[in-house]
Scaffold this active site. Structure first.
Site, short mmCIF file in Angstrom:
data_model
loop_
_atom_site.label_atom_id
_atom_site.label_comp_id
_atom_site.label_asym_id
_atom_site.label_seq_id
_atom_site.Cartn_x
_atom_site.Cartn_y
_atom_site.Cartn_z
N ASP A 155 -19.98 -6.28 -6.62
CA ASP A 155 -19.64 -5.87 -5.26
C ASP A 155 -18.54 -6.73 -4.67
O ASP A 155 -17.74 -6.26 -3.86
CB ASP A 155 -20.90 -5.94 -4.37
CG ASP A 155 -20.77 -5.07 -3.13
OD1 ASP A 155 -19.86 -4.22 -3.08
OD2 ASP A 155 -21.58 -5.24 -2.21
N CYS A 175 -14.74 -5.74 3.77
CA CYS A 175 -15.08 -4.39 4.19
C CYS A 175 -13.76 -3.64 4.30
O CYS A 175 -12.89 -4.04 5.06
CB CYS A 175 -15.80 -4.42 5.54
SG CYS A 175 -16.13 -2.79 6.21
#
Lengths: 319, 319
Positions: free
Chosen positions: A17, A243
Site C-alpha cells: 500500500d 492519498c
C-alpha cells in the site's frame, strides 16, 4: 469501560500500500533489506506486494520474488494483494500465507477502481475459493472491505451496505474479512460502531483494521477499534502511502507510531521499537524524495517508556 | 460502550501555550485579529495570555490589553495563566473570567520550572482564593495539573500523586481542576484510567484535558478522555507550541483537527471549521518561520462532512 486485547499484530503493508502510492521505485534488493529489517525488529506479518498486471503497477512486479524471500524467514506470515482469480492463482503458486481480495463498499469507487460492482467481487471471491480448494492450497483468503467510511467519488457509504458486503464475502468463502478506511474519512465514533457490528457478524474471522491518517485520526481510530477487541492493524513504515486525492497528506497509520502507542498502553506487539526506528531511518534515505510521516522518529521515546509497563497501578491488560 | 458528550468546548490556548513556546513574536494588533477571528469562527473560550513578569516572557507582555479586548466580545469566556498571587492580582484586576494556576505533579519538574514544590503551589492557590474572595471578584480559579503522565526530568509520575495534588487543589479552594500531558507522554489507556478517577474525584469541578501531540497521540487521548465524559479540551491553532525537549515536534493538539474530529463524531462544538481553517491560513502567514502542525488544512474536509451527522444510523450522540 471495555478492556483491550493483551496482544496485537501490526501487519506491515508499506511494501504494497505504501510503495504503490509513491513515485520512488525501490529495487528488489532494497525491498528484501526492508523485509529483513522488519523481521529483525520483530514484525511477523508482512504484505509483500500485489499480484496485479505489471503494466499497471510496475513497481510491484517483483512480488513473487519477495514472497519467496519472505517465506524463508521462520514464522513470518506473508500476505499479498490479489485483485482477481488470475492474481490468486499466482498467490497460490507462491504459497503465500494469505491473499487479500479488495472489495470497495462504495459502488462508484468499485466501478472506477476495480471495474466491478461489489457483488461481482464477491462472485470472484467464490471462484478464488473454489480454485484454492481445488489446488489443495493453504493460502487463506481475506476479503478486505475498502471505502467503508465513505469515498471521494460517491461520498457517503451506508453502514448497512458495508455489513451486507461482509456477510456476502463470508458466505462466498472468505476465511477472513477486514475493514479499511481507504481515504481517511473515518472518525473513532463511527469506527467503534461499525467494528462492533462487524466483530459480532464475523467473530474470529474478523481479521484486520486498516486506517489512513489523511486527517490525523488513524491512531484514534485504532484505539476505538481496540476497544471492540480487534487485534490486528495494517500500517506502513513512516506512514508512506499518501492519498491521491490530497497531495502531501499522510498515508497509512505509521507503523512505528502505532507500535509505540500499543506498547505504551501495555499491549504486546513483539516489536523492538528502537530497531523499527533504525529501519525507518534507512528506508527514509531510500525515499528521500517523498513526504514521510509519523511523529515518534522526531520526538523519540519518552523517558518513561519501558516497552509497556510504565504504571503498574494501571490495570489495562486483560486477556 | 461508554457514550460521548453531546457538546464539547475547545479552549483556544494558542495565544498563551502556543506563542510562549515559539520564536516569532506577534504584535498585539495581530493577536487581536486572531482573537476576533477565533470568535468569528465560533470559539467561545480563549486563553489570552499569561500574567508572568514581562522579562520572563516578553512576548506575552500585552496580556492585560488582550483580556480587555476579549472581554468586549459578547459571550467570550476569557482565561489567563497566573503562576502566583501577584499574577492572580493582575488577573482579578482585568476581570478575566478564569485564571489557571499551573501545578506540576512531577516534583522535579515543579522545582525546575516553578521553583516551588507541588504543595507550595497548593498553598499559593489557597492565598489566591483568599485574595479573590476578599476582592469580591468573580474570576474562577483553575488548578491545572501538568506533567500528569510523566516528565522529561523526573520520568515517571505516580498516578496517586496526581490525584493527591488534585484533591489538595480542590481543598485549597480551586473552583476547577484540569489535567495536562505537558510533554506528550500520555497514551489513551492511561488517559482513560486517570481521567475516570479524576472525574470521580472532582465531579463537575473537573474542567479540562490538555494534550500535546509530541508523539502523535493527542487526538487518541482526547477520544479516550471523551469516553470518561470530559467536555472541554485545550488546543492551539496549527498545533503550535512545540516541545522544548524535542525540536520540531508537534505542540498542542491542533484546534482545527480536534474541531473536525468532534464535529465528524456528531459532537457539537459551535465552531465553523471552514472559518477556522481560513484563520489558520492567516496565522500561518504570520508564523511563516515556525514549524506548524495539523493535517486537516492540507487534506481538506471529507466529501461526507456535514458538520457531524453523516451517518444517521449511528447513534453516537447521547446527553
Amino acid at each position: 469501560m471495555p478492556s483491550f486485547p493483551s496482544r496485537v499484530v501490526i501487519r506491515e503493508v508499506g511494501l504494497r500500500d505504501g510503495l504503490q502510492s509513491i513515485q520512488t521505485v525501490l529495487p528488489t534488493e532494497k525491498k528484501i533489506q526492508w523485509i529483513a529489517g522488519a523481521y529483525a525488529a520483530g514484525q511477523r506479518e508482512i504484505e509483500a506486494g500485489s499480484f496485479v498486471p505489471a503494466r499497471l503497477l510496475p513497481q510491484l512486479a517483483d512480488t513473487a520474488e519477495l514472497v519467496a524471500y519472505a517465506k524463508t524467514l521462520p514464522g513470518l506470515f506473508v500476505s499479498v494483494l490479489v485483485p482477481n482469480l488470475k492474481g490468486a492463482e499466482r498467490a497460490i503458486d507462491t504459497q503465500a500465507d494469505l491473499m487479500l481480495v479488495p472489495l470497495s463498499a462504495s459502488r462508484e469507487h468499485s466501478l472506477a477502481n476495480l471495474r466491478k460492482t461489489p457483488d461481482e467481487v464477491v462472485a470472484e471471491v467464490a471462484r478464488i475459493r473454489a480454485a484454492r480448494d481445488a489446488a489443495g492450497s493453504k493460502t487463506l483468503i481475506e476479503g478486505g472491505i475498502g471505502t467503508a467510511f465513505g469515498c471521494t467519488i460517491q461520498g457517503a457509504v451506508d453502514q448497512d451496505e458495508v455489513l451486507r458486503c461482509m456477510q456476502a464475502l463470508l458466505d462466498a468463502g472468505a476465511d477472513r474479512v477486514s475493514i479499511a478506511d481507504t481515504v481517511g474519512y473515518a472518525n473513532p465514533a463511527d469506527v467503534r460502531d461499525l467494528f462492533e457490528k462487524a466483530r459480532r457478524m464475523a467473530g474470529e474471522r474478523f481479521w484486520c483494521g486498516h486506517f489512513h491518517d489523511t486527517r490525523g485520526l488513524a491512531l484514534a481510530n485504532v484505539y476505538a477499534a481496540l476497544e471492540t477487541g480487534v487485534t490486528r492493524f495494517d500500517a506502513t513504515l513512516a506512514g508512506i502511502g499518501g492519498c491521491p486525492h490530497a497531495p502531501g497528506a499522510s498515508g497509512n497509520a505509521s507503523s512505528e507510531d502505532l507500535a509505540y502507542m500499543l506498547a505504551d498502553m501495555g499491549i504486546e506487539t513483539g516489536i523492538d521499537i528502537e530497531r523499527l526506528l533504525a529501519l525507518r531511518a534507512k528506508v527514509a534515505q531510500w525515499l528521500s524524495n517523498e513526504t514521510l510521516h509519523g511523529t515518534l522518529w522526531r520526538a523519540g521515546l519518552p523517558k518513561t517508556f519501558n516497552g509497556g509497563a510504565k504504571r503498574t497501578a494501571n490495570p489495562i491488560v486483560t486477556a
